[in-house]
Design a protein around this motif. Structure first.
Motif: not given
Length: 362
Positions: A185, A212, A192, A215, A208-209, A180, A188-189
């Protein structure tokens, strides 16, 4: 007969003398052993001061004992006297340089002192001596991320995931945070999602998810995950999910922004005492603290921590201004959040995303 009796007497005398010589020649290691055992017994009972006294006696008797230095270091560490622990671990390393544990624990103590750069060489040596030790990679990944070595952190978290099936969830969450910060992204997703697939009981994975999703502009998904995070979190864990829910509600112009936070704070504020900056941020969001006092409370002696706390403060100040309809003031605060360069903080990525969204609305 006389000769035999004389020989027997001589042998008995010689045996006695040899036994005496053996007793007098007991090694320092043998003499130190009872003190080590006594120290171990006290350490098990969490009598660390007593354990240190015993280990110190063992060291006095046998100053070449790496074991004694290691055990005394662990007692210092248990008392959070990390400087003395590091000194003793370093001496143990001098005496037994091939033992990975001492290198690892030096790094661990530096990490507890927030001396991330200083921790990396010891953790690297531990990894060289014991390449299959998963925690080494997790700790070094943390230190690398905090010294802005994102590629190194990404590599370490990946290695941790490979080595530690039982704790893969935390590896994926940590690696997702790095991705992230690098604006990956989708990656990162995916991490998660994998963390939640492995363990759907972790409130932090949903938080955390949600960050994201925020964002990515997926507001409904972000709210759903924050609500799930709050369902799973204990009250003492729910502060940041509430703060991020406030930010999302402010983005959406939801009149509930602040109400959920206020209800939570009224019910649970005693848990948090006077922790700064999270408590000061809540007081500010609820209108009980000025923006100037908020930023003063965000100051920290550690430069990196100082940046991170100011990033949080500026981001949430910006979202509060957005909730009140002052977009220009919101932009000013969000830009200051980004200017902290605390790009490992979730709030940094969220501030960048909100600035980009506001730019499209002009």
């Amino acid at each position: 007969m006389k000769f035999t009796a004389l020989a027997t007497a001589s042998m008995l005398t010689l045996s006695f003398l040899l036994c005496g010589m053996t007793a007098r020649a007991a090694s320092p290691s043998d003499l130190a052993e009872p003190h080590l055992k006594s120290g171990d017994d006290k350490a098990k009972k969490q009598d660390n001061e007593g354990a240190i006294a015993d280990y110190s006696k063992a060291i006095e008797i046998d100053p070449s004992s790496a074991t004694a230095f290691t055990r005394r270091a662990k007692a210092w560490q248990a008392m959070r006297d990390y400087d003395r622990a590091i000194t003793d671990y370093a001496r143990a390393v001098e005496l037994a340089p091939g033992k990975a544990e001492n290198h690892f624990l030096i790094g661990f103590c530096h990490l507890n002192k927030e001396e991330h750069a200083a921790a990396i060489p010891s953790l690297t040596k531990a990894a060289q001596l014991d390449p299959g030790n998963a925690p080494v990679y997790m700790l070094r990944g943390m230190c690398r991320s905090r010294t802005n070595d994102k590629a190194g952190a990404l590599e370490d978290y990946t290695r941790f995931i490979e080595l530690n099936p039982k704790l893969k969830t935390w590896g994926y969450l940590s690696r997702g945070g790095i991705k992230a910060s690098m604006d990956d992204l989708p990656g990162a997703l995916a991490d998660c999602n994998k963390a939640i697939e492995l363990d759907a009981s972790q409130y932090l994975a949903y938080q955390r998810r949600a960050d994201i999703h925020f964002c990515l502009g997926k507001n409904a998904e972000a709210e759903r995950d924050l609500r799930q995070s709050l369902q799973l979190a204990k009250p003492e864990e729910a502060l940041y999910p509430h703060l991020h829910l406030f930010a999302l509600q402010a983005r959406l112009g939801d009149p509930a922004s602040g109400r959920d936070l206020r209800d939570f704070w009224n019910d649970h504020h005693k848990i948090f005492g006077d922790q700064a900056p999270p408590v000061s941020i809540i007081q500010f969001l609820l209108g009980r603290l000025s923006e100037q006092d908020l930023l003063a409370a965000a100051k920290a002696t550690n430069p990196q921590k100082n940046d991170g706390q100011h990033c949080e403060a500026w981001f949430l100040a910006g979202m509060k201004h957005l909730a009140s309809g002052d977009k220009q003031q919101a932009v000013d605060c969000l830009e200051k959040a980004v200017a902290t360069h605390a790009d490992m903080a979730a709030e940094h990525a969220m501030a960048r995303a909100e600035l980009a969204r506001l730019e499209t609305l002009k």
